[in-house]
Design an enzyme around this catalytic site. Sequence first.
Site, PDB file in Angstrom:
ATOM      1  N   GLU A   1      19.979  -8.107   8.097  1.00 49.84           N
ATOM      2  CA  GLU A   1      19.602  -6.691   8.041  1.00 49.84           C
ATOM      3  C   GLU A   1      18.423  -6.424   7.121  1.00 49.84           C
ATOM      4  O   GLU A   1      17.617  -5.525   7.360  1.00 49.84           O
ATOM      5  CB  GLU A   1      20.799  -5.838   7.573  1.00 49.84           C
ATOM      6  CG  GLU A   1      21.903  -5.682   8.599  1.00 49.84           C
ATOM      7  CD  GLU A   1      22.970  -6.759   8.516  1.00 49.84           C
ATOM      8  OE1 GLU A   1      22.728  -7.826   7.893  1.00 49.84           O
ATOM      9  OE2 GLU A   1      24.060  -6.536   9.075  1.00 49.84           O
TER      10      GLU A   1
ATOM     11  N   GLU B   1      29.843  -9.581  10.728  1.00 51.71           N
ATOM     12  CA  GLU B   1      30.816  -8.635  10.160  1.00 51.71           C
ATOM     13  C   GLU B   1      32.022  -8.463  11.072  1.00 51.71           C
ATOM     14  O   GLU B   1      33.159  -8.366  10.606  1.00 51.71           O
ATOM     15  CB  GLU B   1      30.121  -7.293   9.901  1.00 51.71           C
ATOM     16  CG  GLU B   1      29.088  -7.398   8.781  1.00 51.71           C
ATOM     17  CD  GLU B   1      28.223  -6.160   8.636  1.00 51.71           C
ATOM     18  OE1 GLU B   1      27.696  -5.666   9.651  1.00 51.71           O
ATOM     19  OE2 GLU B   1      28.063  -5.678   7.498  1.00 51.71           O
TER      20      GLU B   1
HETATM   21  C1  HXC Z   1      19.349  -5.269  20.333  1.00 50.91           C
HETATM   22  C2  HXC Z   1      18.924  -7.489  20.686  1.00 50.91           C
HETATM   23  C3  HXC Z   1      19.507  -7.821  19.458  1.00 50.91           C
HETATM   24  C4  HXC Z   1      20.046  -6.766  18.672  1.00 50.91           C
HETATM   25  C5  HXC Z   1      18.831  -9.632  20.382  1.00 50.91           C
HETATM   26  N1  HXC Z   1      18.510  -8.642  21.226  1.00 50.91           N
HETATM   27  N2  HXC Z   1      19.439  -9.166  19.295  1.00 50.91           N
HETATM   28  N3  HXC Z   1      18.856  -6.229  21.113  1.00 50.91           N
HETATM   29  N4  HXC Z   1      19.945  -5.520  19.146  1.00 50.91           N
HETATM   30  N5  HXC Z   1      20.670  -6.991  17.509  1.00 50.91           N
HETATM   31  C6  HXC Z   1      17.849  -8.746  22.528  1.00 50.91           C
HETATM   32  C7  HXC Z   1      16.375  -9.003  22.377  1.00 50.91           C
HETATM   33  O1  HXC Z   1      15.671  -7.803  22.127  1.00 50.91           O
HETATM   34  C8  HXC Z   1      16.047  -9.608  23.731  1.00 50.91           C
HETATM   35  O2  HXC Z   1      15.961  -8.598  24.716  1.00 50.91           O
HETATM   36  C9  HXC Z   1      17.295 -10.407  24.051  1.00 50.91           C
HETATM   37  O3  HXC Z   1      18.327  -9.867  23.246  1.00 50.91           O
HETATM   38  C10 HXC Z   1      17.142 -11.885  23.710  1.00 50.91           C
HETATM   39  O4  HXC Z   1      16.741 -11.985  22.365  1.00 50.91           O
HETATM   40  P1  HXC Z   1      15.495 -12.877  21.873  1.00 50.91           P
HETATM   41  O5  HXC Z   1      15.097 -12.361  20.550  1.00 50.91           O
HETATM   42  O6  HXC Z   1      14.468 -12.942  22.933  1.00 50.91           O
HETATM   43  O7  HXC Z   1      16.198 -14.308  21.767  1.00 50.91           O
HETATM   44  P2  HXC Z   1      15.793 -15.502  20.801  1.00 50.91           P
HETATM   45  O8  HXC Z   1      14.305 -15.669  20.746  1.00 50.91           O
HETATM   46  O9  HXC Z   1      16.607 -16.648  21.273  1.00 50.91           O
HETATM   47  O10 HXC Z   1      16.268 -15.079  19.338  1.00 50.91           O
HETATM   48  C11 HXC Z   1      17.641 -14.904  19.052  1.00 50.91           C
HETATM   49  C12 HXC Z   1      17.842 -14.118  17.709  1.00 50.91           C
HETATM   50  C13 HXC Z   1      17.002 -12.817  17.776  1.00 50.91           C
HETATM   51  C14 HXC Z   1      17.344 -14.983  16.545  1.00 50.91           C
HETATM   52  C15 HXC Z   1      19.313 -13.852  17.555  1.00 50.91           C
HETATM   53  O11 HXC Z   1      17.335 -12.135  18.991  1.00 50.91           O
HETATM   54  C16 HXC Z   1      17.289 -11.882  16.636  1.00 50.91           C
HETATM   55  O12 HXC Z   1      16.779 -12.074  15.557  1.00 50.91           O
HETATM   56  N6  HXC Z   1      18.038 -10.788  16.900  1.00 50.91           N
HETATM   57  C17 HXC Z   1      18.265  -9.766  15.926  1.00 50.91           C
HETATM   58  C18 HXC Z   1      19.262 -10.215  14.918  1.00 50.91           C
HETATM   59  C19 HXC Z   1      19.524  -9.125  13.861  1.00 50.91           C
HETATM   60  O13 HXC Z   1      18.578  -8.714  13.164  1.00 50.91           O
HETATM   61  N7  HXC Z   1      20.773  -8.670  13.742  1.00 50.91           N
HETATM   62  C20 HXC Z   1      21.132  -7.651  12.809  1.00 50.91           C
HETATM   63  C21 HXC Z   1      21.066  -6.332  13.478  1.00 50.91           C
HETATM   64  S1  HXC Z   1      21.349  -5.025  12.323  1.00 50.91           S
HETATM   65  P3  HXC Z   1      14.558  -8.099  25.340  1.00 50.91           P
HETATM   66  O14 HXC Z   1      14.987  -7.247  26.478  1.00 50.91           O
HETATM   67  O15 HXC Z   1      13.894  -7.339  24.263  1.00 50.91           O
HETATM   68  O16 HXC Z   1      13.837  -9.347  25.724  1.00 50.91           O
HETATM   69  C22 HXC Z   1      22.990  -4.936  12.179  1.00 50.91           C
HETATM   70  C23 HXC Z   1      23.455  -3.855  11.274  1.00 50.91           C
HETATM   71  C24 HXC Z   1      24.913  -3.929  11.094  1.00 50.91           C
HETATM   72  O17 HXC Z   1      23.727  -5.653  12.732  1.00 50.91           O
HETATM   73  C25 HXC Z   1      25.395  -2.663  10.509  1.00 50.91           C
HETATM   74  C26 HXC Z   1      26.851  -2.494  10.674  1.00 50.91           C
HETATM   75  C27 HXC Z   1      27.388  -2.705  12.021  1.00 50.91           C
END
Ligand code: HXC
Length: 260
Positions: free
Chosen positions: A134, A114
């Site tokens: 999401e 976004e």
């Molecule tokens: C907080 C996050 C994060 C996030 C990753 N991390 N994404 N922390 N918020 N969105 C953190 C993880 O907890 C981890 O920290 C570190 O970053 C590395 O991530 P990993 O998951 O270990 O890495 P990997 O296995 O390589 O996977 C990468 C990934 C995965 C596929 C991108 O991290 C993932 O699925 N992230 C979430 C993506 C997501 O759902 N985004 C949408 C968020 S909701 P620790 O310390 O725990 O090891 C959103 C709402 C928007 O954006 C609304 C309007 C703004």
Amino acid sequence: TNFEFIKTELAGEKKNVAVITLNRPKALNALCNGLMKELSTSLDQYEKDNSIAAIVITGSEKAFAAGADIKEMQPNTYSKCIMGNFLNDWTRVAKCQKPIIAAVNGYALGGGCELAMMCDIIYAGDKAKFGQPEIALGTIPGAGGTQRLTRVVGKSKAMEMCLTGNMISAAEAEKTGLVSKVVPADQLVAEAVKLGEKIGTHSQLIVQLCKEAVNTAYETTLQEGLKFERRTFHATFSTEDRKEGMTAFVEKRPAKFNNN
Ligand code: HXC
């Protein structure tokens, strides 16, 4: 200004392109409130600075941004979202008058995708991945993922991305028009700066009017948009830069714009 979550520098031969690097590597540049506040502050500064022609926002090789910060959001309630005006800081990027180029390497997920879509032009590295995951968290996109994405890639692809949470590749993002160019990852920022420099050869005044006119295409009906465009086109005839641009062409010399 000293920032915790972003780094800023001036790039380009004339140092007229600002590069903002999201810098929260341990969380894959998850967009916590502090980061979004710093991003807003840096845009406030660059918007006021007449020496800056364009702004590049980028992340790391692994992640542009993996979304809003899920750990920070997790304890939120409906009333806290409302009372705290959650996501209010997210509108700043879309309101910037100067052109902003998103240079996306790695993950641009959720709020990261976004954020990229709030920028004016998206360039992607060849390993970039875009998605709106999401739905897997029990929520929906909150900063344009159901709106800007749909207008750009169309209903079927946007619906597929938002309802499955599946990511699309850089190549697919280019095919659907989400990004305008895909380049090798290690050349991405340089290419984005080059684009900023090219824009910077023109009148900043006229660039801002043009950006506003293109954005109007996304915000109103065709008839209203055409009216806005025509008026703005006419208005350029009140500027010195329009006169200079056409005179320079007729005199077969490069134009020298002064933003008046
Ligand atoms: C907080 C996050 C994060 C996030 C990753 N991390 N994404 N922390 N918020 N969105 C953190 C993880 O907890 C981890 O920290 C570190 O970053 C590395 O991530 P990993 O998951 O270990 O890495 P990997 O296995 O390589 O996977 C990468 C990934 C995965 C596929 C991108 O991290 C993932 O699925 N992230 C979430 C993506 C997501 O759902 N985004 C949408 C968020 S909701 P620790 O310390 O725990 O090891 C959103 C709402 C928007 O954006 C609304 C309007 C703004």
